[in-house]
Design an enzyme around this catalytic site. Sequence first.
Site, PDB file in Angstrom:
ATOM      1  N   SER A  53      -1.163   1.258  -4.652  1.00  0.00           N
ATOM      2  CA  SER A  53      -2.161   1.017  -3.611  1.00  0.00           C
ATOM      3  C   SER A  53      -2.926   2.283  -3.254  1.00  0.00           C
ATOM      4  CB  SER A  53      -1.482   0.464  -2.357  1.00  0.00           C
ATOM      5  OG  SER A  53      -0.621  -0.597  -2.687  1.00  0.00           O
TER       6      SER A  53
HETATM    7  N1  SAH Z   1       4.106  -0.783  -3.436  1.00  0.00           N
HETATM    8  C1  SAH Z   1       3.635  -0.455  -4.771  1.00  0.00           C
HETATM    9  C2  SAH Z   1       2.378  -1.209  -5.175  1.00  0.00           C
HETATM   10  C3  SAH Z   1       2.675  -2.618  -5.364  1.00  0.00           C
HETATM   11  S1  SAH Z   1       1.613  -3.563  -6.399  1.00  0.00           S
HETATM   12  C4  SAH Z   1       3.428   1.045  -4.925  1.00  0.00           C
HETATM   13  O1  SAH Z   1       3.685   1.792  -3.982  1.00  0.00           O
HETATM   14  O2  SAH Z   1       3.069   1.461  -6.025  1.00  0.00           O
HETATM   15  C5  SAH Z   1       2.413  -5.104  -6.106  1.00  0.00           C
HETATM   16  C6  SAH Z   1       3.744  -5.278  -6.795  1.00  0.00           C
HETATM   17  O3  SAH Z   1       4.274  -6.507  -6.352  1.00  0.00           O
HETATM   18  C7  SAH Z   1       3.621  -5.370  -8.309  1.00  0.00           C
HETATM   19  O4  SAH Z   1       4.399  -4.369  -8.922  1.00  0.00           O
HETATM   20  C8  SAH Z   1       4.160  -6.772  -8.609  1.00  0.00           C
HETATM   21  O5  SAH Z   1       4.920  -6.840  -9.815  1.00  0.00           O
HETATM   22  C9  SAH Z   1       5.029  -7.052  -7.404  1.00  0.00           C
HETATM   23  N2  SAH Z   1       5.290  -8.463  -7.148  1.00  0.00           N
HETATM   24  C10 SAH Z   1       4.440  -9.510  -7.176  1.00  0.00           C
HETATM   25  N3  SAH Z   1       5.090 -10.653  -6.887  1.00  0.00           N
HETATM   26  C11 SAH Z   1       6.397 -10.322  -6.667  1.00  0.00           C
HETATM   27  C12 SAH Z   1       7.572 -11.062  -6.328  1.00  0.00           C
HETATM   28  N4  SAH Z   1       7.582 -12.378  -6.177  1.00  0.00           N
HETATM   29  N5  SAH Z   1       8.742 -10.376  -6.183  1.00  0.00           N
HETATM   30  C13 SAH Z   1       8.787  -9.035  -6.339  1.00  0.00           C
HETATM   31  N6  SAH Z   1       7.709  -8.294  -6.659  1.00  0.00           N
HETATM   32  C14 SAH Z   1       6.528  -8.926  -6.822  1.00  0.00           C
END
Ligand code: SAH
Length: 204
Positions: A53
């Site tokens: 992000s």
């Molecule tokens: N917080 C992260 C950015 C997240 S991007 C950082 O600091 O880099 C969003 C993430 O959510 C992705 O890696 C994606 O794989 C995950 N995601 C999406 N749906 C999900 C689910 N049902 N359970 C766990 N993770 C999930």
Amino acid sequence: MQFLYALRSKGVTDRRVLTAMERIDRALFVRGIFADRVYEDMPLPIGAGQTISQPSVVGLMTQALQVEDRHKVLEVGTGSGYQAAILSHLARRVYTVDRYRRLVSEAKAIFEALDLGKITAMVADGCFGLPEQAPFDRILVTAAAEDPPGPLLAQLRVGGIMVLPVGQSDAVQSLIRVTRTDAGFDYEELRPVRFVPLVEGLGD
Ligand code: SAH
């Protein structure tokens, strides 16, 4: 310094949050051709079609979560691990889950290298939370759901706070803050954001 200035100018003013963000170098969480843009205030690709992000959004979400030293926090969406690393400087314990095994193992390697022993990262479908560790004082979801998932609401302690983006995946979403009270849940809309979707089930 420039980095902190940019955060402040976008509304990240909480001193504990700024200190935590100063201690965690975003460059460790981004590889490849985008590495030279790592101190810019923009989201960047991290593999598996996901993104790390935008720093100001990480700061504003962390600030909205009001994390205290004694808190047990759940993050849904480990991604690069950057957000979890910041949370680990503010909380007692951080659990973070992602549906992609590869992202979790890369993030774990960074947590070990930085000696961030308060973080437990695992592969799981965060739509169901982490029942074995519930209840949580704070829950942060870093992928957008259409509505706050029921299991996450259920795993929030009374008095606890959850921050998450809600809305359709290809549209502008709203960052909301949910507070659990004795009587139910209070909802507050914070700002427009744009996140990758929360997807049910594990990834490849
Ligand atoms: N917080 C992260 C950015 C997240 S991007 C950082 O600091 O880099 C969003 C993430 O959510 C992705 O890696 C994606 O794989 C995950 N995601 C999406 N749906 C999900 C689910 N049902 N359970 C766990 N993770 C999930």
